[in-house]
Design a protein around this motif. Structure first.
Motif, PDB file in Angstrom:
ATOM      1  N   ALA A 151       0.846  -1.197   0.000  1.00 13.39           N
ATOM      2  CA  ALA A 151       0.000   0.000   0.000  1.00 13.39           C
ATOM      3  C   ALA A 151       0.881   1.246   0.000  1.00 13.39           C
ATOM      4  CB  ALA A 151      -0.913  -0.003   1.221  1.00 13.39           C
ATOM      5  N   MET A 152       0.504   2.251  -0.798  1.00 13.01           N
ATOM      6  CA  MET A 152       1.295   3.466  -0.944  1.00 13.01           C
ATOM      7  C   MET A 152       0.404   4.694  -0.802  1.00 13.01           C
ATOM      8  SD  MET A 152       3.417   2.287  -4.329  1.00 13.01           S
ATOM      9  CE  MET A 152       4.835   3.337  -4.022  1.00 13.01           C
ATOM     10  N   THR A 153       0.969   5.745  -0.159  1.00 10.53           N
ATOM     11  CA  THR A 153       0.234   7.000   0.003  1.00 10.53           C
ATOM     12  C   THR A 153       1.043   8.135  -0.612  1.00 10.53           C
ATOM     13  OG1 THR A 153      -0.709   6.198   2.083  1.00 10.53           O
ATOM     14  CG2 THR A 153      -0.849   8.568   1.651  1.00 10.53           C
ATOM     15  N   PHE A 154       0.384   8.910  -1.477  1.00 13.24           N
ATOM     16  CA  PHE A 154       1.032  10.024  -2.153  1.00 13.24           C
ATOM     17  C   PHE A 154       0.311  11.332  -1.839  1.00 13.24           C
ATOM     18  CE2 PHE A 154       2.108   6.334  -4.675  1.00 13.24           C
ATOM     19  CZ  PHE A 154       3.439   6.550  -5.005  1.00 13.24           C
ATOM     20  N   LEU A 155       1.062  12.417  -1.833  1.00 11.72           N
ATOM     21  CA  LEU A 155       0.503  13.754  -1.696  1.00 11.72           C
ATOM     22  C   LEU A 155       0.494  14.408  -3.063  1.00 11.72           C
ATOM     23  CD1 LEU A 155      -0.512  16.017   0.224  1.00 11.72           C
ATOM     24  CD2 LEU A 155       1.880  16.804   0.343  1.00 11.72           C
ATOM     25  N   ARG A 156      -0.684  14.809  -3.523  1.00 11.60           N
ATOM     26  CA  ARG A 156      -0.808  15.440  -4.830  1.00 11.60           C
ATOM     27  C   ARG A 156      -0.565  16.941  -4.741  1.00 11.60           C
ATOM     28  NH1 ARG A 156      -6.421  12.736  -6.258  1.00 11.60           N
ATOM     29  NH2 ARG A 156      -7.044  14.902  -5.887  1.00 11.60           N
ATOM     30  N   ALA A 157      -0.443  17.581  -5.881  1.00 12.27           N
ATOM     31  CA  ALA A 157      -0.184  19.022  -5.931  1.00 12.27           C
ATOM     32  C   ALA A 157      -1.321  19.834  -5.324  1.00 12.27           C
ATOM     33  CB  ALA A 157       0.064  19.458  -7.372  1.00 12.27           C
ATOM     34  N   ASP A 158      -2.549  19.296  -5.389  1.00  6.24           N
ATOM     35  CA  ASP A 158      -3.696  20.027  -4.844  1.00  6.24           C
ATOM     36  C   ASP A 158      -3.869  19.827  -3.341  1.00  6.24           C
ATOM     37  OD1 ASP A 158      -4.590  17.433  -4.676  1.00  6.24           O
ATOM     38  OD2 ASP A 158      -6.251  17.665  -6.087  1.00  6.24           O
ATOM     39  N   GLY A 159      -2.923  19.112  -2.729  1.00  6.51           N
ATOM     40  CA  GLY A 159      -2.964  18.893  -1.282  1.00  6.51           C
ATOM     41  C   GLY A 159      -3.707  17.645  -0.855  1.00  6.51           C
ATOM     42  N   ALA A 160      -4.368  16.990  -1.782  1.00  6.02           N
ATOM     43  CA  ALA A 160      -5.106  15.763  -1.454  1.00  6.02           C
ATOM     44  C   ALA A 160      -4.157  14.574  -1.410  1.00  6.02           C
ATOM     45  CB  ALA A 160      -6.194  15.530  -2.491  1.00  6.02           C
ATOM     46  N   LYS A 161      -4.559  13.573  -0.629  1.00 14.11           N
ATOM     47  CA  LYS A 161      -3.782  12.345  -0.543  1.00 14.11           C
ATOM     48  C   LYS A 161      -4.398  11.288  -1.450  1.00 14.11           C
ATOM     49  CE  LYS A 161      -2.015  13.051   4.148  1.00 14.11           C
ATOM     50  NZ  LYS A 161      -1.945  12.508   5.529  1.00 14.11           N
ATOM     51  N   GLU A 162      -3.532  10.469  -2.034  1.00 11.71           N
ATOM     52  CA  GLU A 162      -3.990   9.405  -2.919  1.00 11.71           C
ATOM     53  C   GLU A 162      -3.338   8.100  -2.499  1.00 11.71           C
ATOM     54  OE1 GLU A 162      -3.746   8.238  -7.677  1.00 11.71           O
ATOM     55  OE2 GLU A 162      -3.778  10.351  -7.073  1.00 11.71           O
ATOM     56  N   GLU A 163      -4.120   7.045  -2.404  1.00 12.48           N
ATOM     57  CA  GLU A 163      -3.602   5.744  -1.995  1.00 12.48           C
ATOM     58  C   GLU A 163      -3.785   4.735  -3.126  1.00 12.48           C
ATOM     59  OE1 GLU A 163      -5.210   4.429   1.688  1.00 12.48           O
ATOM     60  OE2 GLU A 163      -4.498   6.192   2.812  1.00 12.48           O
ATOM     61  N   ILE A 164      -2.755   3.907  -3.302  1.00  8.32           N
ATOM     62  CA  ILE A 164      -2.875   2.825  -4.285  1.00  8.32           C
ATOM     63  C   ILE A 164      -2.272   1.559  -3.687  1.00  8.32           C
ATOM     64  CG2 ILE A 164      -2.584   4.469  -6.190  1.00  8.32           C
ATOM     65  CD1 ILE A 164      -0.017   2.505  -6.751  1.00  8.32           C
ATOM     66  N   GLN A 165      -2.600   0.445  -4.284  1.00  4.76           N
ATOM     67  CA  GLN A 165      -2.071  -0.855  -3.879  1.00  4.76           C
ATOM     68  C   GLN A 165      -1.280  -1.413  -5.047  1.00  4.76           C
ATOM     69  OE1 GLN A 165      -3.290  -2.031  -0.775  1.00  4.76           O
ATOM     70  NE2 GLN A 165      -1.942  -3.804  -0.704  1.00  4.76           N
ATOM     71  N   ALA A 166      -0.037  -1.827  -4.802  1.00  4.34           N
ATOM     72  CA  ALA A 166       0.799  -2.350  -5.878  1.00  4.34           C
ATOM     73  C   ALA A 166       1.278  -3.756  -5.548  1.00  4.34           C
ATOM     74  CB  ALA A 166       1.995  -1.432  -6.108  1.00  4.34           C
ATOM     75  N   ASP A 167       1.385  -4.580  -6.580  1.00  3.44           N
ATOM     76  CA  ASP A 167       1.954  -5.917  -6.409  1.00  3.44           C
ATOM     77  C   ASP A 167       3.477  -5.845  -6.346  1.00  3.44           C
ATOM     78  OD1 ASP A 167      -0.452  -7.841  -6.728  1.00  3.44           O
ATOM     79  OD2 ASP A 167      -0.676  -6.423  -8.389  1.00  3.44           O
ATOM     80  N   LEU A 168       4.042  -4.872  -7.048  1.00  2.00           N
ATOM     81  CA  LEU A 168       5.493  -4.657  -7.015  1.00  2.00           C
ATOM     82  C   LEU A 168       5.768  -3.162  -7.033  1.00  2.00           C
ATOM     83  CD1 LEU A 168       8.428  -5.774  -7.177  1.00  2.00           C
ATOM     84  CD2 LEU A 168       8.227  -5.592  -9.671  1.00  2.00           C
ATOM     85  N   ILE A 169       6.670  -2.717  -6.158  1.00  2.00           N
ATOM     86  CA  ILE A 169       7.098  -1.324  -6.107  1.00  2.00           C
ATOM     87  C   ILE A 169       8.537  -1.266  -6.616  1.00  2.00           C
ATOM     88  CG2 ILE A 169       7.551   0.675  -4.632  1.00  2.00           C
ATOM     89  CD1 ILE A 169       5.433  -0.530  -2.689  1.00  2.00           C
ATOM     90  N   VAL A 170       8.783  -0.425  -7.609  1.00  2.00           N
ATOM     91  CA  VAL A 170      10.117  -0.282  -8.189  1.00  2.00           C
ATOM     92  C   VAL A 170      10.634   1.109  -7.847  1.00  2.00           C
ATOM     93  CG1 VAL A 170      11.517  -0.488 -10.275  1.00  2.00           C
ATOM     94  CG2 VAL A 170       9.410  -1.815 -10.060  1.00  2.00           C
ATOM     95  N   GLY A 171      11.631   1.174  -6.981  1.00  2.00           N
ATOM     96  CA  GLY A 171      12.185   2.451  -6.543  1.00  2.00           C
ATOM     97  C   GLY A 171      13.233   2.958  -7.512  1.00  2.00           C
ATOM     98  N   CYS A 172      12.875   3.987  -8.267  1.00  2.00           N
ATOM     99  CA  CYS A 172      13.800   4.617  -9.225  1.00  2.00           C
ATOM    100  C   CYS A 172      13.872   6.112  -8.926  1.00  2.00           C
ATOM    101  CB  CYS A 172      13.328   4.396 -10.658  1.00  2.00           C
ATOM    102  SG  CYS A 172      13.088   2.684 -11.118  1.00  2.00           S
ATOM    103  N   ASP A 173      13.812   6.452  -7.650  1.00  2.00           N
ATOM    104  CA  ASP A 173      13.655   7.858  -7.265  1.00  2.00           C
ATOM    105  C   ASP A 173      14.952   8.506  -6.796  1.00  2.00           C
ATOM    106  OD1 ASP A 173      13.421   6.064  -5.132  1.00  2.00           O
ATOM    107  OD2 ASP A 173      12.118   7.357  -3.963  1.00  2.00           O
ATOM    108  N   GLY A 174      16.065   8.067  -7.364  1.00  2.00           N
ATOM    109  CA  GLY A 174      17.308   8.816  -7.229  1.00  2.00           C
ATOM    110  C   GLY A 174      18.132   8.545  -5.991  1.00  2.00           C
ATOM    111  N   ALA A 175      19.258   9.269  -5.909  1.00  2.00           N
ATOM    112  CA  ALA A 175      20.242   9.050  -4.857  1.00  2.00           C
ATOM    113  C   ALA A 175      19.675   9.269  -3.459  1.00  2.00           C
ATOM    114  CB  ALA A 175      21.448   9.959  -5.083  1.00  2.00           C
ATOM    115  N   PHE A 176      18.666  10.117  -3.340  1.00  2.00           N
ATOM    116  CA  PHE A 176      18.074  10.401  -2.022  1.00  2.00           C
ATOM    117  C   PHE A 176      16.678   9.788  -1.945  1.00  2.00           C
ATOM    118  CE2 PHE A 176      21.050  13.735  -3.248  1.00  2.00           C
ATOM    119  CZ  PHE A 176      22.003  13.555  -2.248  1.00  2.00           C
TER     120      PHE A 176
END
Length: 470
Positions: A151-176
């Protein structure tokens, strides 16, 4: 070649893969997973780079080579990207007195490509979007994710939160990486980051009368022992010049006059090409940027998450392999998916086993190559050794392969290339004795290499070894 079965593709249609990070590796990964039939959701914290007026983030030019090209080829993107790159056949060394000396990268016909990071990212995002199973989500900042459920929770540009469910999460979000933060909470996860004491600053060399100010098919280098400047060509006939230097040296230059004085002392031939006024202005436009090397292992958590690209192995840019290694991550993962029939519980640990030693090896090589680029290329002994290596490679192409050739123009695994390099170096230094019939080596690989040499090849290698020794 696609070895996946129809059964695996039919089951993949019901699985969601969340790719966190819409940069180069994330966008390419989206293409790979979508091609297999997965439902792909890409989440990028920044706005869509294709619509942005100002592109934020790193801008060091990229050098595309064999590994990266092979990864692009598998998703049909190689020709598109290569057509928008500029071939660089050699390094062009600029000495203090203005003399220019080319050092070829490899054999005739071998070259690396100067490619624009932003354009490449745009092309890959657009390619990912052509798959009906892919959705690109921009301005989505990851807040949290569950290692148990996906389960994943994201903050959108409009300030709302969005949740999704993934079978696989692939982290490609950089050095930090935000994804990697969860890994740090796990037992037996190894992590290190190292900032080098050097920073970088970028300058632009404009065209002169509508043409390149210097020869375009070279990576230009001004090596000055403890620091250096490089320049890569762009399609708009500019050069992006990058000055790599210790931070304390940057801090010693505080005025426009000091900039000109510094360039007059170390890079006098570039002043009329960049322009004195532009130098005074652009040198202070942004502060020198830091460079970090990141290593970690393992790259996966159970069957739920895997790290790729800089999130797994950020490297300093001195071997031109950061992007190529990240792209090869995608290709290696894809190959393992073929071998293990898309079974995440088997694929992820195998990916860690295969990839960690290679990524750690290229991270170390990138550190080493900075010394070579800024200092060794000034040495006549270094140039002679390189000439000997290249000559031996032409005569015995399967037995003697220069390190740079193995890394840049083949898919020999990075850590195997390092082992082979050390072995060749020992032979060259005379630490191994090459005599037919009395080959005493510590490994079967070494025996096989030397037993394959003809009498003529052994004589040539022995002569080269004697020359190099003394």
């Amino acid at each position: 070649m696609d070895y996946s079965t129809n059964d695996s593709k039919s089951t993949s249609k019901n699985k969601v893969v969340a790719v966190v990070g819409g940069g180069l590796v994330g966008a390419l990964n989206a293409c790979y997973f979508a091609k297999r039939g997965f439902q792909v959701e890409v989440f990028e914290s920044r706005e869509d780079i294709r619509e942005a007026k100002i592109v934020k983030g790193r801008s060091i030019n990229l050098a595309l080579s064999h590994r990266g090209r092979q990864a692009l080829k598998q998703v049909g993107m190689e020709d598109t990207i290569v057509s928008k790159g500029i071939p660089m056949h050699s390094r062009m060394i600029h000495s203090l007195n203005g003399t220019q000396s080319p050092i070829p990268y490899g054999k005739k016909g071998q070259y690396i490509l100067s490619v624009d990071r932003a354009n490449l990212n745009k092309e890959l995002l657009s390619a990912a979007e052509t798959y009906s199973t892919t959705k690109l989500n921009f301005a989505h900042k990851l807040l949290n994710w569950s290692t148990e459920t996906g389960a994943m929770t994201f903050l959108r540009a409009d300030g709302a939160k969005e949740e999704i469910q993934a079978d696989l999460i692939v982290g490609c979000d950089g050095a930090f990486s935000a994804i990697r933060k969860q890994f740090l909470r796990q037992s037996r996860f190894n992590f290190s980051q190292t900032y080098i004491p050097h920073g970088y600053l970028e300058l632009t060399m404009p065209p002169i009368n509508g043409e390149f100010a210097m020869k375009p098919n070279y990576l230009h280098i001004w090596p000055r022992n403890t620091f250096m400047m490089i320049a890569l060509p762009n399609l708009d006939k500019t050069f992006t010049c990058t000055l790599f230097m210790p931070f304390d040296e940057f801090e010693n230059v505080t005025t426009g006059d000091q900039v000109i004085e510094f360039f007059q002392k170390y890079f006098p031939d570039t002043i009329p090409l960049i322009g004195a006024d532009a130098l005074k202005r652009d040198y202070f436009r942004l502060p020198a940027q830091a460079m970090v090397s990141v290593k970690c292992s393992p790259y996966h958590l159970s069957d739920k998450c895997v790290l790729m690209g800089d999130a797994a192995h950020a490297v300093v840019p001195f071997y031109g392999q950061g992007m190529n290694a990240g792209f090869e991550d995608c290709l290696v993962f894809n190959e393992i998916m073929d071998q293990l029939n898309e079974d995440f519980s088997a694929v992820l640990p195998e990916y860690t086993r295969v990839r960690v030693p290679d990524d750690h090896a290229i991270a170390d090589l990138a550190m080493y190559n900075y010394v070579e680029m800024r200092s060794h290329v000034n040495s006549k002994w270094f140039l002679f050794r390189k000439y000997v290596d290249n000559t031996l490679h032409m005569i015995m192409p399967r037995t003697v392969i220069p390190l740079y050739t193995m890394v840049t123009f083949t898919r020999i695994r990075y850590h195997e290339a390092v082992k082979r390099w050390h072995w060749q170096d020992k032979v060259r230094k005379g630490e191994l004795i090459l005599t037919r019939g009395t080959q005493r080596f510590s490994s079967c690989n070494q025996k096989r290499r030397c037993s394959s040499l003809s009498d003529k090849e052994m004589l040539i290698w022995w002569l080269a070894m004697m020359i190099c020794r003394g």
